[in-house]
Design a protein around this motif. Structure first.
Motif, short mmCIF file in Angstrom:
data_model
loop_
_atom_site.label_atom_id
_atom_site.label_comp_id
_atom_site.label_asym_id
_atom_site.label_seq_id
_atom_site.Cartn_x
_atom_site.Cartn_y
_atom_site.Cartn_z
N PHE B 21 14.44 41.16 31.03
CA PHE B 21 15.67 41.79 31.51
C PHE B 21 16.00 41.52 32.99
N PRO B 22 15.00 41.56 33.92
CA PRO B 22 15.35 41.29 35.31
C PRO B 22 16.09 39.96 35.49
N SER B 23 15.61 38.93 34.78
CA SER B 23 16.25 37.62 34.90
C SER B 23 17.64 37.64 34.27
N ILE B 24 17.77 38.33 33.14
CA ILE B 24 19.07 38.43 32.46
C ILE B 24 20.09 39.09 33.41
N LEU B 25 19.64 40.15 34.04
CA LEU B 25 20.52 40.88 34.96
C LEU B 25 20.91 39.99 36.14
N TYR B 26 19.91 39.29 36.67
CA TYR B 26 20.17 38.41 37.81
C TYR B 26 21.23 37.38 37.46
N ILE B 27 21.08 36.75 36.29
CA ILE B 27 22.04 35.73 35.87
C ILE B 27 23.43 36.35 35.71
N PHE B 28 23.46 37.57 35.17
CA PHE B 28 24.76 38.21 34.99
C PHE B 28 25.46 38.40 36.34
N VAL B 29 24.72 38.91 37.31
CA VAL B 29 25.32 39.19 38.61
C VAL B 29 25.69 37.90 39.35
N MET B 30 24.76 36.94 39.38
CA MET B 30 24.97 35.76 40.21
C MET B 30 25.81 34.67 39.55
N ALA B 31 25.83 34.63 38.22
CA ALA B 31 26.56 33.53 37.57
C ALA B 31 27.78 34.00 36.79
N TYR B 32 27.67 35.13 36.08
CA TYR B 32 28.79 35.54 35.23
C TYR B 32 29.85 36.35 35.98
N LEU B 33 29.41 37.23 36.87
CA LEU B 33 30.40 37.98 37.65
C LEU B 33 31.34 37.05 38.43
N PRO B 34 30.78 36.03 39.14
CA PRO B 34 31.70 35.16 39.89
C PRO B 34 32.69 34.41 38.99
N MET B 35 32.33 34.23 37.70
CA MET B 35 33.26 33.53 36.81
C MET B 35 34.60 34.28 36.71
N PHE B 36 34.52 35.61 36.76
CA PHE B 36 35.77 36.38 36.74
C PHE B 36 36.56 36.14 38.02
N GLY B 37 35.82 35.75 39.07
CA GLY B 37 36.46 35.53 40.36
C GLY B 37 37.42 34.36 40.38
N VAL B 38 37.42 33.53 39.31
CA VAL B 38 38.33 32.39 39.32
C VAL B 38 39.79 32.83 39.29
N ILE B 39 40.03 34.10 38.97
CA ILE B 39 41.43 34.56 38.97
C ILE B 39 42.03 34.52 40.37
N ILE B 40 41.18 34.46 41.38
CA ILE B 40 41.70 34.38 42.76
C ILE B 40 42.59 33.16 42.91
N ALA B 41 42.28 32.11 42.13
CA ALA B 41 43.06 30.88 42.23
C ALA B 41 44.51 31.11 41.84
N PHE B 42 44.77 32.15 41.05
CA PHE B 42 46.15 32.42 40.61
C PHE B 42 46.78 33.55 41.41
N LYS B 43 46.15 33.91 42.52
CA LYS B 43 46.65 35.02 43.31
C LYS B 43 46.86 34.60 44.75
N ASN B 44 47.64 35.43 45.44
CA ASN B 44 47.73 35.25 46.88
C ASN B 44 46.73 36.23 47.49
#
Lengths: 294, 305
Positions: B21-44
């Motif tokens: 679980f620690p590794s699963i959580l780490y991957i979620f925070v460091m790799a999957y959360l930023p994926m949602f951040g790609v919406i910044i590209a469509f924003k000001n």
């Protein structure tokens, strides 16, 4: 002389040429760090400088604060990072190596999808600074590199070779999974841990990207960032208060600016290069552990 | 019935899940959360309003990006440099690996060690080494030019030299490691093949062309295809530090990664940097999936997924 002998000689000639081309740049950097500032002014960088002096190093010996602090940060980050990283990599690698694990396939996909697509630099930066609040903390240098899917892959490949009978028999005796991992799997995986640990350690030692992004305070500057900041100016070193007080008795115009820069290079890259030949066996083995077989 | 199945599945796997679980959580925070951040590209993106609060502007960032010369320049540079690095390093490393196989073990270690050393230098350290050669005032090369009575060259201000310099620097740093990978591959070839060929009277050269190279081909192809998958990911360290981030040479040194970094750190244009980043991630994704598809067609075992 047979053709075979000529052939061997030709190959050795090629390798001697390659070896020289590999070692000359190293020699040049070391020699510049030992050059006298005046002779650099007159003759430029030379492989064999007119006057050899250790004055650049002496300055750092007199005011070791900056360098020692940078060493401290780099070593702390390397050690702490490598230990945590090995734990995270091995628990995941082990779980994935268990074919009887019900969530094996989905976990695999979950891990390796991150190799295909990532959010990019901007979301990463915002996550680190605003959500995790890691700016100007030592964790900013440690956290980003903790888990690489590629190393998980190598770990899994190695642990898959451990006979399942061992695990089965331990289970029959009623051992819980974490005990099996701690008492059976980890001791058996020492070669893989050592090899990956070496790779991870090198990565942390040479880490500059996160330092550039997240470190502003002088107290947390690792060796690599020290080098980045001294590339175009030595101000970073000479402006420290300790430096100024120690230098009162010196004539600053005599400060060996150029050779000092290269002395920092030698001091920061040196330790790893000296250590490396002793670990070379591991390194070559590590390549073949997880290597793609032709 | 159904429920007890779930419970049993849960009971069987909960321990291993907890362990990882620690590794699963780490991957979620460091790799999957930023994926949602790609919406910044469509924003000001405005710092005060945060990611969700900033207004949507659709594809404006991308329109702006592709209307400029920059998009073409950084894409071209990234892809061409990666192609150059890939071909040059592969050919040179193969040649070295084959030659390594021809010499006695006594010398092997010395040559190997000296070749692998540069691999362990960071790009920051590399930039100093390059500076030792190219520095206008004191550089090793300009010394020789001056000694030969020629003009000193301002290497860091002339864009035309950098394709050669960067390829050479990359080769110098990467060849040892690549050669080691291929050499490991050669060691894995069945020795009986060579024995049989020797009995048939094959010469050294024939052994190389008829056994070593054909046996290595799968490995070479796999590695080439994998590097096609990362065609869009440039080497930030090499392109940022070695040319010393000099605006005079951006025409031939600037790549997608350095551009994003500058957009973020020097101009502070978060939305723009994010748009370029998404463009890079998206094309990279398509390339990796395509490359993997081709690998799977050739050889099931070597595909990534």
């Amino acid at each position: 002389m047979s053709t075979n002998r000529w052939f061997s000689l030709a190959i050795h000639a090629v390798f001697v040429a390659i070896t020289i081309s590999m070692l000359v740049p190293f020699a040049l950097v070391i020699m510049i760090s030992l050059s006298d500032e005046q002779s650099i002014l007159h003759n430029g960088f030379q492989l064999i400088p007119e006057i050899i002096t250790t004055s650049a190093y002496e300055y750092f010996l007199k005011t070791p604060d900056t360098i020692l602090r940078a060493y401290g940060v780099t070593i702390t980050v390397s050690v702490v990072g490598t230990v945590i990283s090995l734990v995270l990599t091995s628990i995941l690698g082990y779980t994935l190596s268990r074919k009887d694990y019900g969530l094996n396939r989905i976990t695999s996909f979950y891990v390796f999808f991150t190799m295909l697509f990532n959010g990019g630099l901007v979301p990463f930066y915002i996550l680190m600074t605003q959500y995790l609040q890691l700016k100007d903390t030592i964790w900013a240098l440690i956290v980003p590199g903790l888990l690489s899917p590629f190393y998980v892959l190598i770990m899994k490949g190695f642990m898959s070779k451990i006979p399942t009978e061992i695990i089965e028999s331990a289970k029959v005796e009623g051992a819980r999974e974490w005990r099996i991992y701690l008492q059976l799997i980890l001791p058996l995986s020492k070669p893989a841990l050592a090899t990956l640990g070496l790779f991870i350690m090198f990565n942390y030692w040479n880490e500059w990207f996160n330092a550039m992004l997240f470190i502003n305070t002088q107290d947390l500057v690792p060796l690599q960032l020290l080098l980045v900041r001294t590339m175009n100016t030595l101000d970073f070193i000479t402006s420290r208060p300790e430096f100024a007080t120690a230098m009162v008795s010196f004539d600053m115009s005599q400060f060996p600016k150029t050779s000092a820069k290269f002395a920092v290079v030698v001091l920061s890259a040196g330790p790893m290069l000296l250590v490396f030949p002793f670990f070379q066996r591991f390194f070559v083995k590590g390549l073949t552990i997880g290597a793609i077989k032709g | 019935m159904q429920r007890s199945k779930t419970v049993r599945f849960f009971g069987r796997n909960i321990e291993l899940f907890t362990l990882s679980f620690p590794s699963i959580l780490y991957i979620f925070v460091m790799a999957y959360l930023p994926m949602f951040g790609v919406i910044i590209a469509f924003k000001n993106y405005v710092y005060d309003k945060g990611i969700l609060g900033s207004e949507w502007i659709g594809f404006k960032n991308f329109e702006f990006l592709f209307a400029s010369e920059t998009a073409f320049r950084i894409t071209r540079n990234t892809v061409l440099y990666n192609l150059g690095y890939m071909l040059l390093t592969t050919v040179a490393a193969l040649a070295v690996a084959i030659l390594l196989n021809e010499i006695s073990k006594k010398w092997l270690r010395l040559y190997q060690t000296s070749m692998i050393l540069p691999y362990f230098l960071s790009w920051v350290v590399m930039s100093y080494i390059v500076m030792a050669f190219l520095d206008h005032q004191n550089g090793f090369i300009n010394n020789w030019l001056a000694a030969a009575g020629l003009e000193k060259i301002k290497w860091y201000f002339e864009a035309k030299y950098w394709p050669y310099i960067l390829n050479l620097v990359h080769l110098w740093k990467a060849i040892g490691f690549s050669a080691l990978v291929y050499y490991a591959g050669i060691l894995g070839i069945d020795g009986e093949l060579y024995e049989a060929a020797k009995i048939d009277g094959a010469k050294r050269w024939q052994l190389i062309t008829n056994i070593t190279l054909p046996q290595l081909t799968p490995l070479i192809i796999i590695l080439l295809i994998l590097s096609i998958g990362s065609m869009f990911r440039g080497d930030f360290g090499l392109h940022y530090f070695v040319p010393n981030n000099n605006g005079m040479t951006y025409a031939t040194t600037d790549i997608i990664d350095t551009y994003i970094y500058r957009a973020l750190s020097e101009i502070g244009d978060v939305s723009m940097a994010s748009a370029v980043g998404l463009y890079q991630s998206f094309v990279g994704f398509v390339l990796v999936v395509t490359a993997n598809f081709i690998v799977r067609k050739i050889n099931e075992d070597n595909s990534l997924f």
